[in-house]
Scaffold this motif. Structure first.
Motif, PDB file in Angstrom:
ATOM      1  N   VAL A  45       0.839  -1.203   0.000  1.00 16.33           N
ATOM      2  CA  VAL A  45       0.000   0.000   0.000  1.00 16.33           C
ATOM      3  C   VAL A  45       0.875   1.254   0.000  1.00 16.33           C
ATOM      4  CG1 VAL A  45      -1.676   1.305   1.368  1.00 16.33           C
ATOM      5  CG2 VAL A  45      -1.972  -1.145   1.066  1.00 16.33           C
ATOM      6  N   LEU A  46       1.968   1.230   0.762  1.00 14.83           N
ATOM      7  CA  LEU A  46       2.866   2.386   0.775  1.00 14.83           C
ATOM      8  C   LEU A  46       3.499   2.617  -0.600  1.00 14.83           C
ATOM      9  CD1 LEU A  46       4.630   1.998   4.237  1.00 14.83           C
ATOM     10  CD2 LEU A  46       3.078   3.813   3.522  1.00 14.83           C
ATOM     11  N   TRP A  47       3.953   1.541  -1.245  1.00 16.70           N
ATOM     12  CA  TRP A  47       4.539   1.684  -2.575  1.00 16.70           C
ATOM     13  C   TRP A  47       3.508   2.199  -3.567  1.00 16.70           C
ATOM     14  CZ3 TRP A  47       9.311   2.241  -3.917  1.00 16.70           C
ATOM     15  CH2 TRP A  47      10.314   1.701  -3.116  1.00 16.70           C
TER      16      TRP A  47
ATOM     17  N   VAL B   2      -6.695  17.701 -13.552  1.00 15.39           N
ATOM     18  CA  VAL B   2      -7.716  17.153 -12.655  1.00 15.39           C
ATOM     19  C   VAL B   2      -7.392  15.706 -12.268  1.00 15.39           C
ATOM     20  CG1 VAL B   2     -10.156  16.560 -12.441  1.00 15.39           C
ATOM     21  CG2 VAL B   2      -9.487  18.771 -13.395  1.00 15.39           C
ATOM     22  N   PRO B   3      -7.048  14.812 -13.234  1.00 18.05           N
ATOM     23  CA  PRO B   3      -6.659  13.453 -12.824  1.00 18.05           C
ATOM     24  C   PRO B   3      -5.392  13.443 -11.960  1.00 18.05           C
ATOM     25  CG  PRO B   3      -7.179  13.475 -15.152  1.00 18.05           C
ATOM     26  CD  PRO B   3      -7.156  14.906 -14.682  1.00 18.05           C
ATOM     27  N   GLY B   4      -4.476  14.360 -12.233  1.00 17.07           N
ATOM     28  CA  GLY B   4      -3.266  14.439 -11.412  1.00 17.07           C
ATOM     29  C   GLY B   4      -3.580  14.815  -9.974  1.00 17.07           C
ATOM     30  N   ALA B   5      -4.488  15.776  -9.811  1.00 16.15           N
ATOM     31  CA  ALA B   5      -4.896  16.174  -8.459  1.00 16.15           C
ATOM     32  C   ALA B   5      -5.627  15.032  -7.762  1.00 16.15           C
ATOM     33  CB  ALA B   5      -5.777  17.415  -8.527  1.00 16.15           C
ATOM     34  N   ALA B   6      -6.445  14.293  -8.501  1.00 22.72           N
ATOM     35  CA  ALA B   6      -7.142  13.139  -7.916  1.00 22.72           C
ATOM     36  C   ALA B   6      -6.144  12.063  -7.485  1.00 22.72           C
ATOM     37  CB  ALA B   6      -8.147  12.578  -8.914  1.00 22.72           C
ATOM     38  N   LEU B   7      -5.126  11.849  -8.286  1.00 16.01           N
ATOM     39  CA  LEU B   7      -4.098  10.872  -7.903  1.00 16.01           C
ATOM     40  C   LEU B   7      -3.336  11.313  -6.659  1.00 16.01           C
ATOM     41  CD1 LEU B   7      -2.561   9.627 -11.268  1.00 16.01           C
ATOM     42  CD2 LEU B   7      -3.686   8.253  -9.520  1.00 16.01           C
ATOM     43  N   ILE B   8      -3.099  12.592  -6.506  1.00 14.07           N
ATOM     44  CA  ILE B   8      -2.406  13.096  -5.320  1.00 14.07           C
ATOM     45  C   ILE B   8      -3.267  12.882  -4.077  1.00 14.07           C
ATOM     46  CG2 ILE B   8      -1.595  15.207  -4.184  1.00 14.07           C
ATOM     47  CD1 ILE B   8      -0.533  16.088  -6.932  1.00 14.07           C
ATOM     48  N   VAL B   9      -4.573  13.120  -4.186  1.00 16.39           N
ATOM     49  CA  VAL B   9      -5.475  12.876  -3.052  1.00 16.39           C
ATOM     50  C   VAL B   9      -5.521  11.378  -2.720  1.00 16.39           C
ATOM     51  CG1 VAL B   9      -7.892  12.972  -2.316  1.00 16.39           C
ATOM     52  CG2 VAL B   9      -6.840  14.951  -3.424  1.00 16.39           C
TER      53      VAL B   9
ATOM     54  N   LEU C   2       1.397   9.179  -6.009  1.00 23.44           N
ATOM     55  CA  LEU C   2       1.849  10.553  -5.775  1.00 23.44           C
ATOM     56  C   LEU C   2       2.753  11.025  -6.909  1.00 23.44           C
ATOM     57  CD1 LEU C   2       1.916  12.974  -3.820  1.00 23.44           C
ATOM     58  CD2 LEU C   2       3.938  11.941  -2.800  1.00 23.44           C
ATOM     59  N   ALA C   3       3.680  10.170  -7.333  1.00 29.60           N
ATOM     60  CA  ALA C   3       4.588  10.537  -8.421  1.00 29.60           C
ATOM     61  C   ALA C   3       3.824  10.737  -9.728  1.00 29.60           C
ATOM     62  CB  ALA C   3       5.664   9.463  -8.585  1.00 29.60           C
ATOM     63  N   ALA C   4       2.902   9.816 -10.028  1.00 33.58           N
ATOM     64  CA  ALA C   4       2.129   9.939 -11.264  1.00 33.58           C
ATOM     65  C   ALA C   4       1.254  11.189 -11.234  1.00 33.58           C
ATOM     66  CB  ALA C   4       1.266   8.697 -11.470  1.00 33.58           C
ATOM     67  N   GLY C   5       0.649  11.481 -10.103  1.00 35.07           N
ATOM     68  CA  GLY C   5      -0.179  12.683  -9.978  1.00 35.07           C
ATOM     69  C   GLY C   5       0.639  13.945 -10.149  1.00 35.07           C
ATOM     70  N   ALA C   6       1.827  13.967  -9.566  1.00 31.68           N
ATOM     71  CA  ALA C   6       2.686  15.148  -9.708  1.00 31.68           C
ATOM     72  C   ALA C   6       3.102  15.345 -11.172  1.00 31.68           C
ATOM     73  CB  ALA C   6       3.912  15.008  -8.816  1.00 31.68           C
TER      74      ALA C   6
END
Length: 148
Positions: free
Chosen positions: A12-14, A52-59, A20-24
């Motif tokens: 889960v951590l990985w 928008v998808p990047g921000a969703a991935l960060i969340v 996070l990297a993909a969203g950034a």
């Protein structure tokens, strides 16, 4: 000994760090695309497809990382509990060596004398009986308050 929960928490951590990297990366691509267009109509596709998808991935990454940390902490608590339960109980002294509850005892080099059932000397093998002459330089314990 690692539990399956510990392995799951690492996964889960990985996944959280990857999200996070993909969203950034998506947010940076979206910003770069929007910054190159002058008109809002031409900026909208970059917002819709990258930002928008990047921000969703960060969340989502924040949620995964928080869950992974909790799972890791729970696995560590379980591991510590297993070590605590598996710990060998303190060995009891032979029946003849144990001081009687009414006796006064002291630890060699100590400054106090105690009742034999005092929690400060309970389980200490070096605590031995003290007679009237042996306690001359010792003070009574403030915890068990032995009768003098």
């Amino acid at each position: 000994m690692r539990t399956s929960r510990a392995g799951t928490s690492h996964t889960v951590l990985w996944a959280g760090w990857a999200a996070l990297a993909a969203g950034a990366v998506l947010c940076v691509i979206g910003w770069y695309g929007v910054s190159g267009e002058r008109f809002a109509e031409r900026q909208l596709p970059y917002l819709a497809s990258c930002t928008v998808p990047g921000a969703a991935l960060i969340v989502a990454a924040a949620v995964l990382l928080a869950h992974g940390r909790d799972a890791t902490a729970a696995a560590r608590v379980e591991e510590l509990y297993a070590l605590l339960v598996a710990a060998e109980p303190p060995r009891e002294e032979a029946e003849g060596e144990r001081p009687v509850a009414g006796e006064l005892v002291a630890v060699p080099g100590g400054t106090l004398f105690h009742r034999a059932d005092c929690p400060l000397v309970a389980g200490k093998a070096e605590a031995g009986p003290v007679d009237e002459h042996g306690r001359a330089g010792l003070d009574p314990c403030p915890v068990c308050a032995p009768d003098v």
